[in-house]
Scaffold this motif. Sequence first.
Motif, short mmCIF file in Angstrom:
data_model
loop_
_atom_site.label_atom_id
_atom_site.label_comp_id
_atom_site.label_asym_id
_atom_site.label_seq_id
_atom_site.Cartn_x
_atom_site.Cartn_y
_atom_site.Cartn_z
N LEU A 1 0.25 -43.43 44.05
CA LEU A 1 0.84 -42.79 45.23
C LEU A 1 2.07 -41.98 44.84
O LEU A 1 2.29 -40.87 45.35
CB LEU A 1 1.22 -43.84 46.27
CG LEU A 1 0.04 -44.54 46.97
CD1 LEU A 1 0.55 -45.66 47.88
CD2 LEU A 1 -0.78 -43.52 47.79
N GLN A 2 2.88 -42.55 43.93
CA GLN A 2 4.06 -41.83 43.47
C GLN A 2 3.66 -40.55 42.74
O GLN A 2 4.26 -39.50 42.91
CB GLN A 2 4.89 -42.72 42.54
CG GLN A 2 6.21 -42.09 42.08
CD GLN A 2 7.15 -41.84 43.24
OE1 GLN A 2 7.31 -42.69 44.12
NE2 GLN A 2 7.79 -40.67 43.24
N ARG A 3 2.59 -40.68 41.92
CA ARG A 3 2.10 -39.51 41.19
C ARG A 3 1.61 -38.44 42.17
O ARG A 3 1.94 -37.25 42.03
CB ARG A 3 0.97 -39.95 40.26
CG ARG A 3 0.42 -38.86 39.37
CD ARG A 3 -0.77 -39.39 38.58
NE ARG A 3 -1.25 -38.40 37.63
CZ ARG A 3 -0.84 -38.30 36.36
NH1 ARG A 3 0.08 -39.13 35.91
NH2 ARG A 3 -1.34 -37.37 35.56
N GLN A 4 0.83 -38.88 43.16
CA GLN A 4 0.34 -37.92 44.15
C GLN A 4 1.49 -37.32 44.94
O GLN A 4 1.48 -36.12 45.26
CB GLN A 4 -0.65 -38.62 45.09
CG GLN A 4 -1.96 -39.01 44.42
CD GLN A 4 -2.90 -39.74 45.35
OE1 GLN A 4 -2.52 -40.12 46.47
NE2 GLN A 4 -4.13 -39.96 44.89
N SER B 1 -2.65 -54.42 40.95
CA SER B 1 -3.35 -53.37 41.70
C SER B 1 -2.38 -52.60 42.57
O SER B 1 -2.44 -51.37 42.68
CB SER B 1 -4.45 -54.00 42.56
OG SER B 1 -5.42 -54.66 41.75
N LEU B 2 -1.45 -53.36 43.19
CA LEU B 2 -0.47 -52.72 44.05
C LEU B 2 0.44 -51.80 43.24
O LEU B 2 0.78 -50.69 43.70
CB LEU B 2 0.35 -53.78 44.78
CG LEU B 2 1.40 -53.27 45.78
CD1 LEU B 2 0.73 -52.45 46.87
CD2 LEU B 2 2.18 -54.44 46.37
N GLU B 3 0.83 -52.25 42.05
CA GLU B 3 1.67 -51.41 41.20
C GLU B 3 0.92 -50.13 40.80
O GLU B 3 1.49 -49.04 40.79
CB GLU B 3 2.09 -52.18 39.95
CG GLU B 3 3.11 -53.28 40.23
CD GLU B 3 3.46 -54.06 38.97
OE1 GLU B 3 2.87 -53.75 37.91
OE2 GLU B 3 4.30 -54.98 39.06
N ASN B 4 -0.37 -50.30 40.45
CA ASN B 4 -1.15 -49.13 40.10
C ASN B 4 -1.28 -48.17 41.28
O ASN B 4 -1.19 -46.95 41.13
CB ASN B 4 -2.54 -49.55 39.62
CG ASN B 4 -2.48 -50.28 38.28
OD1 ASN B 4 -1.58 -50.04 37.49
ND2 ASN B 4 -3.44 -51.17 38.05
#
Length: 327
Positions: free
Chosen positions: A184-187, A176-179
């Motif tokens: 977050l990285q995508r945003q 979940s944290l990776e997702n």
Amino acid sequence: MKEREAPDAHFTVDKQNISLWPQEPAPKPDLFPVLRKPLGLRVAFICLSLVLVTSIVLQAVFYPRLMDKILDVKSDAQMLGGRVDNISTLGSVLEKDRGRVEEAEVQMRILNTSLSRVRSQILSLRISMEQASAQISVLTRNWEEVDSLSSKIPELQRDLDKSSTLNAKVRGLQNSLENVNKLLQRQSDILEMMSQGWKYFGGNFYHFSHTPKTWYSAEQTCISRDAHLTSVTSESEQEFLYKSADGFPFWIGLTKAGTEGDWYWVDGTSFNKKQSERFWIPGEPNNIGNNEHCGNVRVSSLQSWNDLSCDNKFPFICKRPYIQTVP
């Protein structure tokens, strides 16, 4: 009367037989020998005769012994010759034995070398045995510790089950944290691009440039931004573009090669002719003057495509696929 010379006496010795004879027939007996020969001559002749007789007698006496001695000497010489032959044979045997001894010495040296290697191997084996003994001692102690831990296995198993459950929860949280991190990285990437004037839709970034350029100059500008003039692959993308254009004309990446050429997207996207028919303004493309080889979005409608001369200057839309950056 003249005195006659005494005749020579001849004799032969044949082992033990002695023969004596005159060289010439004996003269007739002189009736008066005493009167005819001097006394001294007679004495000399008698002495010589005695010497000869004595010599003959001695030879007759000692000859057999001498022959026996000679025979003994011959026998000894033959025996000595046999011994010499035996010595020669013994010498060749000694030479052979000497060669065998030398071969034996070589074999002894080889054997000594092999024994040295064997001693070294035995020493290495002894060291290995000592090390193995030490390891066995360590393993024995470890085995004792294992025995002591065996009683704790049920408790450890319960703890392990709890740990497995916790690990599953931890892995779920990690996923979940990776997702979340990816999101977050995508945003973050999207916000970064939007801060530079790009819009995000359907996994792509779009830049609406309001600087009028010819179609070819607009494409070069998009390339300098790691993009191309936009292609359209779906109705939703078409709707996003004409709504974002807000009724203003914008170049898109639609072009064709020559008057009779087929339309294609400059970014290499496959052109779906059947799907694209509903995006053209009714009556378009009409290729007025046989010089309208580039396409644009002209009106705020689903049917908004129009063909124009590529030399006209319009604002343009660049399209750049989103690529996830490595944090």
